[in-house]
Design a protein around this motif. Structure first.
Motif, PDB file in Angstrom:
ATOM      1  N   VAL A  15      -3.368   0.605  -3.714  1.00 61.16           N
ATOM      2  CA  VAL A  15      -3.240  -0.749  -3.174  1.00 61.16           C
ATOM      3  C   VAL A  15      -2.806  -1.639  -4.327  1.00 61.16           C
ATOM      4  O   VAL A  15      -3.496  -1.725  -5.346  1.00 61.16           O
ATOM      5  CB  VAL A  15      -4.573  -1.251  -2.571  1.00 61.16           C
ATOM      6  N   ALA A  67      -4.705   5.533   3.920  1.00 59.42           N
ATOM      7  CA  ALA A  67      -4.826   4.082   4.065  1.00 59.42           C
ATOM      8  C   ALA A  67      -4.804   3.738   5.547  1.00 59.42           C
ATOM      9  O   ALA A  67      -4.235   4.471   6.355  1.00 59.42           O
ATOM     10  CB  ALA A  67      -3.666   3.392   3.355  1.00 59.42           C
ATOM     11  N   VAL A  81       0.863  -1.179   0.000  1.00 61.17           N
ATOM     12  CA  VAL A  81       0.000   0.000   0.000  1.00 61.17           C
ATOM     13  C   VAL A  81       0.900   1.229   0.000  1.00 61.17           C
ATOM     14  O   VAL A  81       1.723   1.405   0.898  1.00 61.17           O
ATOM     15  CB  VAL A  81      -0.942   0.028   1.221  1.00 61.17           C
TER      16      VAL A  81
END
Length: 148
Positions: free
Chosen positions: A84, A97, A68
């Motif tokens: 991602v 994230a 990520v």
């Protein structure tokens, strides 16, 4: 009656069936719309570039990667987004994230210049033009994942 049916052997030569199959596949590929990718040299903003990254990613380079990447962009653009990457597939997401593997903090002008190949990303990082936290080796992998 259905259970007692027998399979009818294929008619024609195997070469003819293969040629027919190849022509169908070729027509299918031609009828697909092109991926809405953005050439980094033509990207008008970092957000536009990041949104297009899943389409322009080198899937072979990402085949075994799960990571990520979070981008905190400042300057002329102010936003946070993340990518991602999961075994050859990538998705773009607005906002932070939950647990990024690498966090890139960059001014928009610097990141666009790096993405366009106008600036060497490693040199800009070493010069402190942008920062990265977390698994910095993933930062170096960006060049393989998204070649300019």
């Amino acid at each position: 009656a259905y259970v007692k049916q027998t399979r009818t052997p294929a008619q024609g030569s195997p070469e003819m069936r293969e040629a027919w199959r190849q022509s169908l596949m070729s027509r299918q590929k031609e009828s697909r719309p092109a991926a809405p990718g953005v050439d980094p040299a033509e990207a008008g903003s970092v957000r536009e570039l990041l949104k297009a990254m899943p389409q322009i990613m080198n899937r072979e380079a990402a085949r075994d990667l799960t990571a990520v990447y979070q981008f905190d962009i400042s300057g002329t653009e102010e936003f946070t987004a993340h990518l991602v990457i999961d075994k050859g597939r990538a998705t773009y997401h607005e906002g932070p994230a939950a647990k990024p593997d690498v966090l890139i903090k960059a001014p928009a002008a610097v990141w666009l210049a790096v993405a366009r190949g106008e600036k060497n990303g490693a040199r800009a990082f070493m010069a402190g033009e942008y920062r990265a936290e977390g698994e910095v080796q993933l930062l170096m992998k960006l060049k393989d994942l998204f070649p300019t």
